[in-house]
Enzyme design. Structure first.
Site, mmCIF file in Angstrom:
data_model
loop_
_atom_site.group_PDB
_atom_site.id
_atom_site.type_symbol
_atom_site.label_atom_id
_atom_site.label_comp_id
_atom_site.label_asym_id
_atom_site.label_seq_id
_atom_site.Cartn_x
_atom_site.Cartn_y
_atom_site.Cartn_z
ATOM 1 N N SER A 41 18.453 -3.394 35.769
ATOM 2 C CA SER A 41 19.081 -2.091 35.489
ATOM 3 C C SER A 41 18.049 -0.986 35.673
ATOM 4 C CB SER A 41 19.640 -2.066 34.055
ATOM 5 O OG SER A 41 18.677 -2.541 33.141
ATOM 6 N N LYS A 107 15.178 -14.256 34.010
ATOM 7 C CA LYS A 107 16.650 -14.337 33.930
ATOM 8 C C LYS A 107 17.203 -14.258 35.352
ATOM 9 C CE LYS A 107 19.228 -10.675 32.294
ATOM 10 N NZ LYS A 107 20.030 -10.275 33.465
ATOM 11 N N GLU A 109 21.184 -14.319 37.600
ATOM 12 C CA GLU A 109 22.646 -14.202 37.492
ATOM 13 C C GLU A 109 23.326 -15.381 38.172
ATOM 14 O OE1 GLU A 109 23.993 -10.388 38.894
ATOM 15 O OE2 GLU A 109 22.592 -9.301 37.605
ATOM 16 N N GLU A 176 28.078 -11.009 30.075
ATOM 17 C CA GLU A 176 28.274 -9.575 30.343
ATOM 18 C C GLU A 176 29.758 -9.253 30.586
ATOM 19 O OE1 GLU A 176 25.417 -7.598 32.765
ATOM 20 O OE2 GLU A 176 26.583 -5.749 32.797
HETATM 21 O O1 KIV Z 1 19.535 -5.585 34.029
HETATM 22 C C1 KIV Z 1 19.832 -5.565 32.835
HETATM 23 O O2 KIV Z 1 19.475 -4.639 32.114
HETATM 24 C C2 KIV Z 1 20.629 -6.675 32.320
HETATM 25 C C3 KIV Z 1 21.265 -6.621 31.006
HETATM 26 C C4 KIV Z 1 21.377 -5.498 30.162
HETATM 27 C C5 KIV Z 1 21.920 -7.817 30.518
HETATM 28 O O3 KIV Z 1 20.773 -7.648 32.977
#
Ligand code: KIV
Length: 256
Positions: A41, A107, A109, A176
């Site tokens: 993000s 993390k 997806e 999400e």
């Molecule tokens: O990129 C991000 O900020 C995220 C989340 C808020 C879950 O993946």
């Protein structure tokens, strides 16, 4: 990572927010969060892109290094940006770079579709947080940030995704924009904590983009966010006060 399963067993909530720079990371860490995420993000709330699909690995590495300097006690997780985990080998190579930049976990997806990548990461000793439901890296294909898991069929797909992520060895999974009832079912079915964003109150924890929580990105706030501050307005007011204070007294010139 076992701590997170134990936290779930004890019914304790997992708290997580995003950070992209040193001072924010340090403040969040000092406040006592469990997980600080360098999310992709970053693309929207810091770099001014339309969505996360333009974020590069170099950008993620740069911001992960900054955040790592500010984090002392929270778990620092970094996102694998789009196009950097298409195969298990690529996922491991990309993650090693993020770990080298200071992340303690990564993390990615995807659920069933990315179980092989998750297994490879866990085998390589890299802790992994899953992310299922609405996948922001697919926002262009999907034409927006749409609620997932509304129908029984969609709920089954998401449950299978959650199970695949857990079986592959993830220590937690982000849900999400998942329908609250489906999020509740997934949470009950898994041993690892579910960390919700826009997915109701039944998840084992919650995550938000910090800019949304503190009102630092006033041009767009997701419907499910209840901001706790209006930092954008504070910045506007402080800037106006500075302009007024600076312009209040004319500078002396040679003619005075
Ligand atoms: O990129 C991000 O900020 C995220 C989340 C808020 C879950 O993946």
């Amino acid at each position: 990572m076992q701590d997170f399963r134990e936290k779930k067993r004890r019914g304790e909530r997992v708290t997580s927010l995003t950070a992209y720079d040193y001072p924010t990371a340090r403040l969040l860490d000092e406040a006592g969060l469990d997980i600080i995420l360098v999310g992709d993000s970053l693309g929207m709330v810091v770099l001014g892109y339309e969505d996360t699909t333009d974020v590069t690995l170099d950008e993620m590495l740069h911001h992960t290094r900054a955040v790592a300097r500010g984090v002392k006690r929270a778990l620092l997780v970094a996102d694998l940006p789009i196009g950097t985990y298409s195969s298990p080998e690529q996922a491991v190579a990309t993650s090693r770079k993020l770990i080298g930049a200071g992340a303690q976990a990564v993390k990615l997806e995807g659920g069933v579709s990315h179980a092989a990548q998750i297994k490879a990461l866990v085998q390589a000793g890299i802790p992994l947080m899953g992310h299922i439901g609405m996948l922001p890296q697919k926002v262009r294909e999907e034409g927006g940030y749409k609620l997932k898991g509304r129908t029984a069929a969609e709920a089954e797909v998401l449950l299978a995704d959650g199970r695949a992520v857990e079986e592959a060895g993830a220590f937690a999974v982000v849900l999400e924009i998942v329908a609250a009832e489906t999020a509740r079912q997934i949470t009950n079915a898994l041993q690892i904590p579910t960390i919700g964003i826009g997915s109701g109150e039944s998840c084992d924890g919650q995550i938000l983009v910090t800019h949304d929580l503190i009102g630092l990105f006033p041009w767009f706030t997701p419907k499910f966010v209840k901001p706790e501050a209006d930092v954008a307005e504070e910045i506007r007011q402080a800037t106006k006060a500075f302009i007024e204070r600076t312009q209040a007294h004319r500078r002396l010139t040679a003619e005075d």
